[in-house]
Design a protein around this motif. Structure first.
Motif, short mmCIF file in Angstrom:
data_model
loop_
_atom_site.label_atom_id
_atom_site.label_comp_id
_atom_site.label_asym_id
_atom_site.label_seq_id
_atom_site.Cartn_x
_atom_site.Cartn_y
_atom_site.Cartn_z
N ILE A 1 101.21 -68.67 92.07
CA ILE A 1 102.17 -68.85 90.98
C ILE A 1 103.35 -67.91 91.21
CG2 ILE A 1 102.52 -68.68 88.49
CD1 ILE A 1 99.61 -69.42 88.11
N ALA A 2 104.56 -68.50 91.31
CA ALA A 2 105.75 -67.74 91.70
C ALA A 2 106.61 -67.30 90.54
CB ALA A 2 106.60 -68.57 92.67
N ASP A 3 106.34 -67.83 89.35
CA ASP A 3 107.11 -67.47 88.17
C ASP A 3 106.21 -67.59 86.96
OD1 ASP A 3 109.20 -66.67 86.62
OD2 ASP A 3 110.39 -68.50 86.81
N GLU A 4 106.67 -67.07 85.86
CA GLU A 4 105.85 -67.12 84.66
C GLU A 4 105.72 -68.56 84.17
OE1 GLU A 4 105.32 -64.14 80.91
OE2 GLU A 4 107.33 -64.82 81.40
N PRO A 5 104.48 -69.06 83.99
CA PRO A 5 104.30 -70.44 83.51
C PRO A 5 104.94 -70.64 82.14
CG PRO A 5 102.24 -69.53 84.36
CD PRO A 5 103.21 -68.39 84.26
N LYS A 6 105.47 -71.86 81.92
CA LYS A 6 106.09 -72.20 80.64
C LYS A 6 105.28 -73.31 79.98
CE LYS A 6 110.70 -70.86 82.17
NZ LYS A 6 112.09 -71.29 82.48
N VAL A 7 104.85 -73.06 78.74
CA VAL A 7 104.02 -74.01 78.01
C VAL A 7 104.83 -74.60 76.87
CG1 VAL A 7 101.89 -74.35 76.72
CG2 VAL A 7 101.95 -72.69 78.59
N LYS A 8 104.86 -75.94 76.80
CA LYS A 8 105.57 -76.62 75.73
C LYS A 8 104.87 -77.94 75.42
CE LYS A 8 110.20 -78.18 74.33
NZ LYS A 8 111.61 -78.35 74.75
N ASP A 9 104.54 -78.13 74.14
CA ASP A 9 103.86 -79.35 73.68
C ASP A 9 102.59 -79.63 74.46
OD1 ASP A 9 105.97 -79.73 71.89
OD2 ASP A 9 107.12 -80.91 73.34
N GLY A 10 101.85 -78.57 74.78
CA GLY A 10 100.58 -78.73 75.48
C GLY A 10 100.71 -78.87 76.98
N LYS A 11 101.95 -79.02 77.50
CA LYS A 11 102.18 -79.16 78.94
C LYS A 11 102.58 -77.81 79.53
CE LYS A 11 103.85 -83.94 78.59
NZ LYS A 11 104.99 -84.86 78.90
N THR A 12 102.14 -77.58 80.74
CA THR A 12 102.48 -76.34 81.44
C THR A 12 103.28 -76.67 82.69
OG1 THR A 12 100.47 -75.23 80.66
CG2 THR A 12 101.58 -74.28 82.57
#
Length: 810
Positions: A103-114
């Motif tokens: 993982i190269a960057d901070e994961p982004k979570v929105k509406d249950g999707k990452t």
């Protein structure tokens, strides 16, 4: 220029080299040979004249040529000499691959999707495993019908999943935005879709970059927590975009409003933000009585930290490097100027990655600063000439200076805005006078509230409440300014030629008192005009003979534009319309504007299904249409009723077999179907079996021909075979019914015998078009098959003797 602005001069030649390599297809080793030759020449000049004051003719040429060739070599080599095991070589395989990545960057979570960017380390298919390099954008969604919660993922973790690595979507039609090129500028070359968090395997939870894990990301989380503790909704997302450069939460409506008002630049972390960061550091360190040297060093360290915190976008890197150059010159007591500082930052960015030259943010950022530095002093002289009675009014001088800064920036960025966004704001100058100072105050209060939050969240809340009001007002003001009638002017046709004449006009106007510049500008302008006229003499003859047909990629539907050499433009069908997508608005009208089509001679609607006529109402409202042509068949849909109401106020023609479409010199458009009996058969209301009422016509241009089959099925094809036989023979066939098994029978194809077949179809459509058997049937006939879901728009040109495909993609 080398004497007092060496960095600016170096940046100029490096940019010239990169752009030359981008335009001219020359191998990297040829550019490298040139670089080696001019390196030798530069060394000869250096040693030959280092002890004398004389100048060789090579003195002013060798080193600039060395920079041009070296930068061109770096650009071409970086683009073409990719590593053997690059991820780009393993995209769109039919079988799923097992991917191991970091993982190269901070994961982004929105509406249950990452969504997460990863460094791909290895891929495996069946029993074979291969080490790879390159980044991918991975989207993880919950399994359907489950309440699966997003898995906890963090920067630096090593994970694995099984899926298909795909190439990002490129431009579907000429001139459109290319998501693939955009991601490639950020070294992302693949996308992957993973269904179900249970399909993600966590291999290792450790990270190799402790600084990001323990400093950068915790700082980001703290800023987000402070902001969202009081501010919410659009205001919070807007402020986070201003402070951290994270615009993912800002809605498209808000972004469009800023584009329409010419204030989109404030959403990029740039000089304003960096200047405020420096002011905060200088203020705090001054209060703590830091000595000047330590204050400069600490500020430089702080700027590097802020660059990483905001994602190191070109605009913030440019601004930070400029300030760092100035601070370093103070440390070493060396005089510098803004042009050199700008040049140094450009050289550093382009040495690290030559492709950044083609990043929109890079271009806008440097154009704005250069324009302010060059034009503001000239505008400031005009401000001094205002009558004294106006100067006595408080605030007038400040407003005029702010107006001059805004105008200076607009002058330099207008060509880029016109080209990339396809529109220029009329209200931008007024909007910037209001928005820019507000953004300065908002960002300042935002920084103060974050710093206050370190000591006391209660104190931070006090500042945040004030900022919330300013944020609300700014968004409302921009939305209101964007809604002003005719707030923007369409510039879809703005290109290189327009940029040149705009630049020469600006140069001429701002240097009227400098006779040397005026003479040189006039000489260059007239020389370019002569060249354009000379080229047009050769071009005009060829263009006057060329017929062009563009089968547009509109998704699951049909749309084609016929450009006749005599200047007529005919649109055949207008693509689909759904609740979230209108092909007329998103594809057809922008395409027409980009290609200087201001009027249509006719729109031919083959039949009234939504995937063929969906975009027609938007097209008919957007530009003049001389005639609407269809078979007179009606349908029961809101889209048809809208089309019918518009059709009543335009010239309308119902066609049948045996008629001709519009009269075009040197071309014939023969209507082959429908016949009246097909319109009436099996239908008392005229609403059923619409596919078999399609307008089928043949375009004959010289010895070449094109057959448009609409959605006609086997029943119509049998009729056409029996009536027309060999007359159906055509060079290019637009396949009936999107390549469905209901059309393209063997007997029909044997009569048409096309050399080229175009299948207009949407990717992953629910109808599973086109049929594999039909595609094999085309190929067995010896035809080249072109699918819009794979190639995007398909373009053919005919000179009346032969047909050739235009390869519009790189």
């Amino acid at each position: 220029m080398w004497n007092n602005k060496p960095a600016a001069a170096a940046a100029f030649f490096i940019i010239g080299g990169i752009y030359s390599a981008h335009l001219i297809a020359i191998p990297w080793y040829d550019w490298g040979s040139g670089a080696f030759f001019f390196l030798a020449a530069s060394l000869i000049v250096l040693f030959r004249f280092r002890k004398t004051s004389g100048r060789s003719p090579l003195h002013s040429f060798a080193f600039p040529a060395l920079l041009v060739c070296s930068s061109a070599t770096a650009y071409v080599a970086g683009s073409s000499l990719s590593e053997r095991n690059s991820i780009k070589n393993f995209l769109d395989f039919d079988e799923p691959l097992h991917v191991v990545c970091e993982i190269a960057d901070e994961p982004k979570v929105k509406d249950g999707k990452t969504s997460v960017i990863v460094h791909v380390r290895s891929i495996a298919a069946q029993q074979e495993s291969l080490q790879t390099t390159g980044d991918a954008l991975v989207t993880i969604v919950p399994n359907r019908g489950t309440n699966e919660a997003p898995s906890e993922l963090h920067y630096g973790w090593t994970i694995g999943f099984t899926g298909i690595l795909e190439a990002p979507t490129s431009a579907r039609n000429p001139g459109e935005f290319s998501y693939r090129d955009y991601l490639a500028l950020n070294d992302i070359f693949a996308t992957a879709h993973v269904a179900g968090y249970s399909n993600i395997t966590i291999i290792q939870e450790k990270t190799t970059n402790r600084f990001f894990e323990y400093v950068i990301f915790p700082t980001k989380h703290f800023v987000v927590r402070v902001v969202r503790s009081v501010i919410s909704g659009d205001e919070a997302n807007f402020l986070l975009g201003l402070l951290l450069g994270d615009r993912s939460g800002i809605s498209s409506d808000i972004k469009n409003a800023f584009i329409n008002t010419g204030t989109i630049h404030v959403l990029a972390v740039s000089g304003l933000h960096v200047g405020l960061v420096v002011a905060v550091f200088y203020t705090l360190l001054g209060l703590l009585r830091f000595p000047s040297t330590l204050k400069n060093i600490t500020t430089i360290i702080g700027l590097f930290f802020y660059m990483e915190l905001t994602g190191a976008a070109p605009s913030v890197v440019r601004a930070s490097l400029m300030v760092i150059v100035v601070l370093l010159s103070r440390l070493f007591q060396y005089r510098t100027n803004v042009y050199n500082a700008l040049g140094v930052s450009a050289v550093i960015l382009l040495l690290l990655d030559p492709r950044q030259l083609f990043n929109v943010g890079f271009q806008l950022s440097f154009a704005a600063v250069f324009s302010i530095v060059y034009f503001y002093p000239k505008l400031a002289l005009l401000i001094k000439q205002i009558p004294e009675k106006w100067e006595e009014i408080k605030g007038v001088d400040a407003v005029l200076k702010l107006f001059a800064v805004s105008l200076s920036a607009q002058i330099g960025t207008l060509p880029f805005t016109a080209y990339y966004f396809g529109r220029v704001s009329v209200v931008s100058l007024v909007a910037n006078i209001v928005v820019v100072p507000l953004i300065g105050v908002i960002v300042t209060i935002g920084f103060v509230s974050v710093l206050a939050g370190i000591v006391s969240m209660w104190l931070s809340t006090f500042f945040s409440e004030t900022n919330n009001i300013l944020l609300w007002f700014t968004l409302k003001f921009v939305a209101a300014a964007s809604a002003v009638p005719h707030a923007t002017i369409s510039t879809a046709m703005f290109g290189l030629k327009e940029t040149f004449f705009y630049s020469t006009a600006v140069t001429f106007l701002f240097n009227l008192r400098n006779k040397t510049i005026v003479r040189r500008t006039a000489a260059v302008t007239f020389a370019v005009i002569d060249l354009l006229l000379f080229v047009s003499l050769f071009d005009a003859g060829e263009q006057a003979r060329l017929l062009r047909i563009t089968y547009l990629d509109v998704g699951q539907g049909d749309a084609a534009l016929i450009d006749f050499p005599t200047g007529e433009h005919v649109l055949v069908d207008a693509g689909p319309k759904t609740f979230s997508y209108d092909a007329g608005e998103k594809v057809i009208v922008p395409f027409l504007k980009r290609h200087s089509v201001s009027q249509l001679s006719a729109i031919v609607i083959t039949h009234p299904h939504d995937d063929h006529m969906g975009g027609a109402p938007f097209v008919m409202r957007s530009l003049p249409v001389e005639e609407v042509i269809d078979a007179g068949q009606r349908a029961q849909s809101n889209i048809y009723y809208d089309y019918e109401n518009l059709e009543k106020i335009l010239p309308h023609d119902e066609v049948r077999a045996g008629m001709k479409l519009i009269r075009i010199p040197n071309a014939r458009l023969y209507v082959l179907d429908p016949v009246l009996r097909f319109l009436d058969q099996d239908s008392t209301d005229g609403f059923s079996d619409l596919n078999n009422t399609s307008v089928v016509f043949k375009l004959q241009y010289g010895a070449t021909s094109f057959l448009f089959a609409g959605d006609a099925e086997a029943r119509v094809e049998r009729h056409l075979d029996s009536v027309y036989g060999d007359f159906l023979k055509s060079d290019v066939l637009k396949a009936g019914h999107h390549g469905s098994s209901t059309s393209s029978t063997e007997e029909f194809l044997s009569n048409v015998h096309p050399k080229q077949v175009v299948v207009s179809v949407g990717k992953f459509n629910k109808f599973h078009h086109p049929s594999r058997k039909v595609i094999e049937r085309f190929e067995h006939m010896g035809a080249d098959v072109h699918r819009t879901d794979e190639e995007g728009a398909v373009i053919f040109e005919s000179d009346g003797f032969s047909v050739r495909q235009i390869k519009w993609k790189k």
